[in-house]
Design an enzyme around this catalytic site. Structure first.
Site, PDB file in Angstrom:
ATOM      1  N   CYS A 186       0.803  -1.229   0.000  1.00  0.00           N
ATOM      2  CA  CYS A 186       0.000   0.000   0.000  1.00  0.00           C
ATOM      3  C   CYS A 186       0.836   1.279   0.000  1.00  0.00           C
ATOM      4  CB  CYS A 186      -0.995  -0.042   1.153  1.00  0.00           C
ATOM      5  SG  CYS A 186      -2.440   0.974   0.833  1.00  0.00           S
ATOM      6  N   HIS A 205      -3.605  -5.500   2.239  1.00  0.00           N
ATOM      7  CA  HIS A 205      -3.330  -5.626   3.672  1.00  0.00           C
ATOM      8  C   HIS A 205      -4.007  -6.904   4.141  1.00  0.00           C
ATOM      9  CE1 HIS A 205      -1.904  -1.505   4.403  1.00  0.00           C
ATOM     10  NE2 HIS A 205      -2.823  -1.091   3.564  1.00  0.00           N
TER      11      HIS A 205
HETATM   12  N1  GLN Z   1      -1.934   6.845   2.139  1.00  0.00           N
HETATM   13  C1  GLN Z   1      -2.080   5.984   1.002  1.00  0.00           C
HETATM   14  C2  GLN Z   1      -3.425   6.143   0.363  1.00  0.00           C
HETATM   15  O1  GLN Z   1      -4.379   6.498   0.998  1.00  0.00           O
HETATM   16  C3  GLN Z   1      -1.805   4.549   1.402  1.00  0.00           C
HETATM   17  C4  GLN Z   1      -2.785   4.010   2.416  1.00  0.00           C
HETATM   18  C5  GLN Z   1      -2.395   2.713   3.048  1.00  0.00           C
HETATM   19  O2  GLN Z   1      -1.220   2.360   3.169  1.00  0.00           O
HETATM   20  N2  GLN Z   1      -3.407   2.001   3.530  1.00  0.00           N
HETATM   21  O3  GLN Z   1      -3.567   5.889  -0.818  1.00  0.00           O
END
Ligand code: GLN
Length: 231
Positions: free
Chosen positions: A82, A184
């Site tokens: 992510c 995740h």
């Molecule tokens: N901040 C990034 C987004 O919102 C990644 C989010 C995350 O790692 N869950 O796209």
């Protein structure tokens, strides 16, 4: 960075290696910490909120980029999830700023108009040495939309969920031993076959790792698939 219990990925790797008598040691690399490209088999970049990414990005580029590049060139594996995946590419464009990435893969991320892409996700992947397409199941929550450059291949094909951008049908990226994904869950406890592939790849082994009694792990995988609607 670490979000959605991404550290569970490291615990899972540690446990499965220990059960097989494979030595496992984690070295955390925080802000300002240099990385030795010669000593690690596997690198892990967790997810994070936009704010966390702003804090980490420049350090990744200035202090760690060259070493990461050298390490993957000599065969180390890298898994980025992510927010980590987004920083693996060229940049993450927010409304009012551009967050730089390490550019290990040819991808770009933009925080475009529209809702966050949230929910259970299942994708179909094909990996070297693994027979037939297999399913990875997990959970995604990202505002950024990621697009792959022309020569880049996705990690997998979306069966259920949003994936890289909500419409391309692709999820993640894989260039050899370098993998980026929005999944995740944490990812590895729900997909132990993938964790084992990662260890095998990181260690450069020709043969798959010895099987374990995975009754509970298989149940976790099945449950993640059901949640995504891919039984
Ligand atoms: N901040 C990034 C987004 O919102 C990644 C989010 C995350 O790692 N869950 O796209």
């Amino acid at each position: 960075m670490n979000i959605y219990a991404d550290r569970g990925n490291l615990l899972l790797l540690e446990r499965r290696c220990a059960w097989r008598g494979i030595g496992f040691e984690v070295t955390a690399a925080g802000l300002g910490d240099a990385i030795d490209p010669a000593v690690h088999d596997l690198f892990y970049l967790g997810g994070g909120q936009d704010r966390d990414q702003v804090l980490c990005a420049q350090d990744l580029v200035d202090v760690k980029r060259e070493a990461l590049e050298a390490a993957v060139e000599r065969g180390a594996a890298l898994l980025a999830v992510c927010g980590g995946y987004q920083l693996l590419g060229h940049s993450y464009e927010l409304e009012d700023r551009s967050i730089p990435g390490v550019g290990l893969v040819d991808v770009e991320t933009v925080r475009a108009e529209g809702p966050r892409l949230i929910g259970n996700i299942a994708i179909e992947v094909e990996l070297p040495g693994i027979e037939g397409p297999r399913v990875l199941a997990g959970f995604e929550n990202h505002g950024g939309r990621t697009s792959l450059g022309p020569g880049e291949r996705p990690l997998g094909r979306v069966l259920r969920g949003h994936g890289n951008d909500g419409h391309s049908g692709f999820e993640g990226v894989r260039r050899g031993n370098v993998i980026g994904t929005y999944m995740h869950g944490p990812l590895l406890p729900k997909n132990t076959w993938f964790a084992d592939w990662l260890v095998q790849t990181a260690l450069g082994l020709d043969e798959p790792l010895a099987p374990l009694d995975d009754e509970l792990e298989d149940a976790a995988h099945a449950s993640a698939r059901r949640a995504a609607g891919v039984p």
